[in-house]
Design an enzyme around this catalytic site. Structure first.
Site, short mmCIF file in Angstrom:
data_model
loop_
_atom_site.label_atom_id
_atom_site.label_comp_id
_atom_site.label_asym_id
_atom_site.label_seq_id
_atom_site.Cartn_x
_atom_site.Cartn_y
_atom_site.Cartn_z
N ASP A 88 0.84 -1.20 0.00
CA ASP A 88 0.00 0.00 0.00
C ASP A 88 0.87 1.25 0.00
O ASP A 88 1.86 1.32 0.75
CB ASP A 88 -0.81 -0.01 1.31
CG ASP A 88 -2.26 0.34 1.11
OD1 ASP A 88 -2.65 0.69 -0.02
OD2 ASP A 88 -3.02 0.26 2.10
N LYS A 118 -0.63 -0.52 -4.29
CA LYS A 118 -2.04 -0.10 -4.26
C LYS A 118 -2.09 1.35 -3.82
O LYS A 118 -1.30 1.77 -2.97
CB LYS A 118 -2.85 -0.96 -3.29
CG LYS A 118 -4.28 -0.47 -3.14
CD LYS A 118 -5.14 -1.41 -2.32
CE LYS A 118 -5.10 -1.16 -0.83
NZ LYS A 118 -5.48 0.21 -0.42
N GLU A 120 -4.99 4.57 -2.83
CA GLU A 120 -6.35 5.10 -2.71
C GLU A 120 -6.46 6.33 -3.58
O GLU A 120 -5.57 7.19 -3.52
CB GLU A 120 -6.62 5.54 -1.26
CG GLU A 120 -6.77 4.40 -0.29
CD GLU A 120 -6.91 4.88 1.16
OE1 GLU A 120 -7.32 6.03 1.39
OE2 GLU A 120 -6.59 4.08 2.05
N GLU A 187 -14.28 -0.09 -1.58
CA GLU A 187 -14.47 -0.15 -0.13
C GLU A 187 -15.73 0.59 0.30
O GLU A 187 -15.97 1.75 -0.08
CB GLU A 187 -13.24 0.45 0.60
CG GLU A 187 -13.42 0.41 2.12
CD GLU A 187 -12.14 0.45 2.93
OE1 GLU A 187 -11.04 0.48 2.36
OE2 GLU A 187 -12.27 0.45 4.19
O1 KIV Z 1 -4.85 -0.86 4.24
C1 KIV Z 1 -5.57 -1.85 4.07
O2 KIV Z 1 -5.48 -2.85 4.78
C2 KIV Z 1 -6.54 -1.81 2.97
C3 KIV Z 1 -7.51 -2.93 2.82
C4 KIV Z 1 -8.43 -3.03 3.94
C5 KIV Z 1 -8.20 -2.90 1.51
O3 KIV Z 1 -6.53 -0.89 2.21
#
Ligand code: KIV
Length: 270
Positions: A88, A118, A120, A187
């Site tokens: 992330d 990933k 957002e 989400e």
């Molecule tokens: O940071 C995280 O764990 C997430 C997931 C819950 C999708 O973004």
């Protein structure tokens, strides 16, 4: 190596959607959990910025740094052999300029060993996503409720309510796909909206708190294992109650030490 042991790729996730097979995912933050989760056969493992809340004890994910995610990604990398490993990108590690996003995503792959990142974000990040993808970095998008925007929303609220909000999320999801993302997390949106987005996109949708029509599902491992039992979410199914088991085990251990029952002779050396 049979097909079940072959490392999972981004294109394999896309084929699962085409075949109508569900994608399974969980978060992990260290090598031991990552190894167990990987051995159980999930398709991808996310080193989520939720590490701020479930590992670091923070109130939100906002203070999590790139170095924090890097540190945990390195550990998880050592435990994962088969699942796709996604790291992330934390708050403000990719929103400032596409160049900075590229540098930081590159670090997660080169230094952390991630297979993909990933982030957002919505349509405004299309240029950034394009830039990463052009450089060879697979990107997973994340629309709907974006926990980094908790202060903007005034809480972790259901998103996409009402036609204009729902249309915006659909547009965001399309923009993320068009920019080259290989998959997208949805989400906390209604199951109807998630179903519409899932059938309109060619890339897989991964749902959390968004119903069963998504192409796959993800949960925070600490939630689904009942470890982070300070949180209680309607959308989480707890498959274990580890927090209770740990408290019970520590109480039993303490009792055994205090009564002189531990260690026994067989647990020591001559
Ligand atoms: O940071 C995280 O764990 C997430 C997931 C819950 C999708 O973004």
């Amino acid at each position: 190596m049979n097909a079940n042991q072959k490392p999972i790729t981004t294109t394999r996730l896309q084929r699962l959607k085409q075949k109508g097979e569900k994608i399974v995912s969980l978060t992990a933050y260290d090598a031991t959990f990552a190894r167990l989760i990987d051995e159980a056969g999930v398709d991808f493992i996310l080193v989520g910025d939720t590490l701020g809340m479930v590992v670091q004890g923070l109130e939100t994910t906002l203070p999590v740094t790139l170095d924090d995610v890097l540190y945990h990604t390195r550990m998880v990398r050592r435990g994962v052999k088969r699942a796709l490993l996604v790291a992330d990108m934390p708050f403000l590690s990719y929103q400032i300029t596409p160049e900075e996003a590229l540098r930081n995503a590159g670090r997660l792959m080169k230094e952390g060993g991630a297979d993909a990142v990933k982030l957002e974000g919505s349509a405004y990040l299309a240029e950034t996503i394009r830039r990463l993808v052009e450089a060879g970095i697979p990107v997973m998008g994340h629309v709907g409720m974006q926990p980094m925007r908790v202060h903007q929303y005034g809480g972790y609220k259901l998103q996409g309510q009402g036609k204009s909000q729902a249309d915006k999320i659909k547009k965001d999801a399309n923009a993320v796909q068009d920019a080259g993302a290989f998959a997208i997390v949805l989400e906390k949106i209604s199951r109807g909206l998630a179903a519409e987005i899932t059938s309109s996109l060619t890339i897989p949708t991964i749902g959390i708190a968004s119903g069963s029509a998504c192409d796959g599902q993800i949960l925070v491992s600490y939630d689904m294992l009942g470890l982070a039992d300070q949180f209680n979410f309607k959308f989480v199914r707890r498959y274990l109650n580890l927090a209770d088991d740990i408290r019970k085990a520590v109480k039993a251990y303490s009792k055994d030490i205090r009564s002189g029952e531990f260690p026994a002779e067989s647990e020591s050396f001559e």
